[in-house]
Design an enzyme around this catalytic site. Structure first.
Site, PDB file in Angstrom:
ATOM      1  N   LYS A 132       0.857  -1.183   0.000  1.00  9.09           N
ATOM      2  CA  LYS A 132       0.000   0.000   0.000  1.00  9.09           C
ATOM      3  C   LYS A 132       0.895   1.235   0.000  1.00  9.09           C
ATOM      4  CE  LYS A 132      -3.874   2.102   2.558  1.00  9.09           C
ATOM      5  NZ  LYS A 132      -4.821   1.937   3.668  1.00  9.09           N
ATOM      6  N   SER A 157      -9.689   2.251   2.685  1.00  6.78           N
ATOM      7  CA  SER A 157      -8.740   2.960   1.845  1.00  6.78           C
ATOM      8  C   SER A 157      -7.758   2.045   1.124  1.00  6.78           C
ATOM      9  CB  SER A 157      -7.966   3.967   2.699  1.00  6.78           C
ATOM     10  OG  SER A 157      -7.184   3.299   3.688  1.00  6.78           O
ATOM     11  N   SER A 205     -10.231  -0.225   6.878  1.00  2.84           N
ATOM     12  CA  SER A 205      -9.594  -0.088   5.560  1.00  2.84           C
ATOM     13  C   SER A 205      -8.877  -1.325   5.053  1.00  2.84           C
ATOM     14  CB  SER A 205      -8.631   1.101   5.557  1.00  2.84           C
ATOM     15  OG  SER A 205      -9.349   2.311   5.608  1.00  2.84           O
TER      16      SER A 205
END
Length: 492
Positions: A79, A154, A178
Site C-alpha cells: 500500500k 482505503s 480499511s
C-alpha cells in the site's frame, strides 16, 4: 508457467524451494500481468519492475543456498502509505506526489529481510481517508469483480491487485475498516491485527491511536504467512507491543471450531442500511460454522449507535494534528510564488489536499479548538472507553464476535454518496479500531450482481492466531476464497 498466479503462498514457496520455477520467472510473470491487466483495474501507482527483478535475482541466489525464508522470492505489493527507500511514497495525495522516502517502513524492511520481492506501490484513498479509493489524487481504482464498482477503501489498491491476481499478497492498513471492507468488496481475506502488533514506523499517519497495518490475500493461510513476517515488536514505534509473536502458519489448525462460542450482536443485524442479501450470506456462513461445531450465542453490544459519531470526532482530530506537518516548507507539495509565509501555508495546503482530507482536517481542528475540546474530543474519548468495555464484557461469554464487514456490497464508481452515507457504511468496522481489537474478513458468497460478501470475525486482544485458524478451517470446508473474477482469469 502460465498459471503461476493461481498458486497459494504455500505452493509458491514449495515451487521455489524445489526449483520448479525461479523467483525471476515468477516476478516476470506478475509484471507481465500488471502490464496487461492493470490499465483496466488501475491498482498500481508505481510499478518497480527493475528493482523487483534485482530482488528476485537476489532471492534466487539465497534459495540456491538452502537457507531461504519461507517467503523468499515471492512477490508482494505495498500500500502506498508505507515508506519505501528510493521509491515514491504518495499516500494517494498530490501533497506527496514528489516525495521519495529516504528510508523503509519497518513492515517494508521486514518483508525485504525475508526475501520478498516488491512489485510496486498500490493506490489508496488520500491519506487513508475514504471507503472507495476514489479519493486518490491518481484516480479511482476499479473492483476486479465489476470494473464499474469501487474496490473499497482505503486499501482498495491492495485489494484490487490481489483480486485481479496482480500480486499474490499485499500489505494494507486499517484505521476504521480499511483492510476488512475492501477485502469484503473484493472477495479476499484481510486481517486487522491488535493495535501494536504490527509496527507503524514508516507508515504515514492518519490517526495514530487507530492505525494498524496488516495482510491482504486470498486465504487465511496466505495471510498467516505474511503475518509471520510483519508482526512483532519494534523499538522505533513507541506503541508497538513487546510481546511474543505466534507462529501463525503453525497455528492454523490450533483453534477447535467445535465448542467455539460465536457472539451474534442483535444490534448489528438490525441496522437500517444492512442489505438483505449481505445479511443472508453472513447468516449462511454462520450456519456453516454451526454445522462445524460452533455455538452461536446472541449478545448485546449496547454502544453500537455511538460508533460512527465517536470515530468521526477522534480520527479527524488526530488527522488534524498529524497532517499539520504538510505546510509547503520541508517536503511535499509547495504552491508557486507564495507572497509570504501565510500564503505559502494556505495555498500549499488547499492545493495539495483533496476535498475529503480538507473536510476531516476542518472537523478535527474544530473538535480540538478552545471551547469545544471538552465538549467534543474529551467526551468522545470517554465514550471510546465505554465501547471498549462493551466488547470486553461480551468476551466474558463468547470467544469471537461475528458481524458483516460492510452493510452492502461494492458501490458504483461515481455513486456520489454524501459524506454521512459514506461514514455510515463503516458502522461494522469502526469500533474494532476504537477498542484496539483484532478482526478478520472472510469471503462468504455473492449477491445477485455476483459481487462478493464478507463475514467479519472480531477477536479479543492478541487473538490473531485464533481468528486465522477459524477462517482457515471454514475455508477448508467452503470454496468462496477460491473464486476468481473474470479479469483474473485473463492470461498476459
Amino acid at each position: 508457467m502460465t498459471d503461476l498466479h493461481r498458486l497459494s503462498i504455500r505452493e509458491l514457496s514449495e515451487g521455489l524451494k524445489q526449483a520448479q520455477f525461479s523467483s525471476r520467472e515468477l516476478t516476470e510473470h506478475y509484471l507481465k500481468r500488471i502490464a496487461h491487466i492493470d490499465p483496466k483495474v488501475k491498482s498500481y501507482v508505481t510499478v518497480t519492475a527493475e528493482q523487483a527483478l534485482a530482488e528476485a535475482d537476489a532471492a534466487d541466489a539465497v534459495l540456491k543456498s538452502g537457507n531461504a525464508h519461507a517467503l523468499a522470492g515471492i512477490p508482494l505489493a505495498h500500500k502506498d502509505i508505507f515508506c519505501t527507500q528510493g521509491i515514491k511514497t504518495t499516500a494517494g495525495s498530490k501533497m506527496l506526489d514528489n516525495f521519495i522516502s529516504p528510508y523503509d517502513a519497518t513492515v517494508v524492511a521486514k518483508a525485504k529481510a525475508a526475501g520478498l520481492v516488491t512489485l510496486g506501490k498500490v493506490n489508496m484513498d488520500e491519506f487513508a481517508m475514504g471507503s472507495t479509493s476514489e479519493n486518490s489524487y491518481f484516480g479511482a481504482t476499479s473492483n476486479p469483480w465489476a470494473l464499474d464498482r469501487v474496490p473499497g477503501g482505503s486499501s482498495g489498491g491492495s485489494a484490487a491487485a490481489v483480486a485481479a491476481d496482480l500480486a499474490p499478497i499485499a500489505t494494507g492498513t486499517d484505521t476504521g475498516g480499511s483492510i476488512r471492507q475492501p477485502a469484503s468488496f473484493c472477495g479476499l481475506t484481510g486481517l486487522k491485527p491488535t493495535y501494536g502488533r504490527v509496527s507503524r514506523f514508516g507508515m504515514i499517519a492518519y490517526a495514530s491511536s487507530l492505525d494498524q497495518g496488516g495482510p491482504m490475500a486470498r486465504s487465511a493461510e496466505d495471510c498467516a504467512y505474511l503475518m509471520n513476517v510483519i508482526a512483532g515488536h519494534d523499538a522505533k514505534d513507541s506503541t508497538s507491543i513487546n510481546k511474543e509473536v505466534d507462529d501463525y502458519v503453525a497455528n492454523l489448525n490450533g483453534t477447535a471450531v467445535k465448542g467455539l462460542r460465536i457472539g451474534i450482536p442483535k444490534q448489528y443485524f438490525n441496522v437500517a442500511g444492512l442489505d438483505a442479501e449481505v445479511k443472508a450470506r453472513v447468516e449462511e456462513s454462520l450456519k456453516k460454522l454451526e454445522e462445524m461445531g460452533a455455538i452461536l450465542v446472541e449478545i448485546d453490544l449496547n454502544m453500537t449507535e455511538a460508533y460512527v459519531p465517536t470515530y468521526y470526532l477522534i480520527a479527524p482530530a488526530e488527522a488534524s494534528s498529524n497532517l499539520s506537518r504538510y505546510d509547503g516548507v520541508r517536503y511535499g507539495y509547495r504552491c508557486d510564488n507564495p507572497k509570504d509565509i501565510l500564503d505559502l501555508y494556505k495555498r500549499s495546503r488547499s492545493e495539495g489536499f483533496g476535498a475529503e482530507v480538507q473536510r476531516r482536517i476542518l472537523i478535527g481542528t474544530y473538535a480540538l479548538s478552545a471551547g469545544y475540546y471538552d465538549a467534543y474530543y474529551v467526551k468522545a474519548q470517554k465514550v471510546r472507553r465505554l465501547i471498549q468495555q462493551d466488547f470486553l464484557k461480551a468476551f466474558e461469554n463468547v470467544d469471537v464476535i461475528a458481524a458483516p464487514s460492510a452493510p452492502t456490497t461494492a458501490y458504483k464508481i461515481g455513486a456520489n454518496l454524501s459524506p454521512t452515507e459514506m461514514y455510515l457504511g463503516d458502522i461494522y468496522t469502526l469500533a474494532v479500531n476504537l477498542a484496539g481489537l483484532p478482526a478478520i474478513n472472510a469471503p462468504v458468497g455473492f449477491d445477485k450482481d455476483s459481487l462478493p460478501v464478507g463475514l467479519q470475525l472480531i477477536g479479543n486482544y492478541w487473538s490473531e492466531s485464533q481468528l486465522l485458524s477459524i477462517v482457515h478451517q471454514y475455508q477448508q470446508n467452503t470454496d468462496w476464497h477460491t473464486k476468481r473474477a473474470a479479469i483474473a482469469e485473463e492470461n498476459a
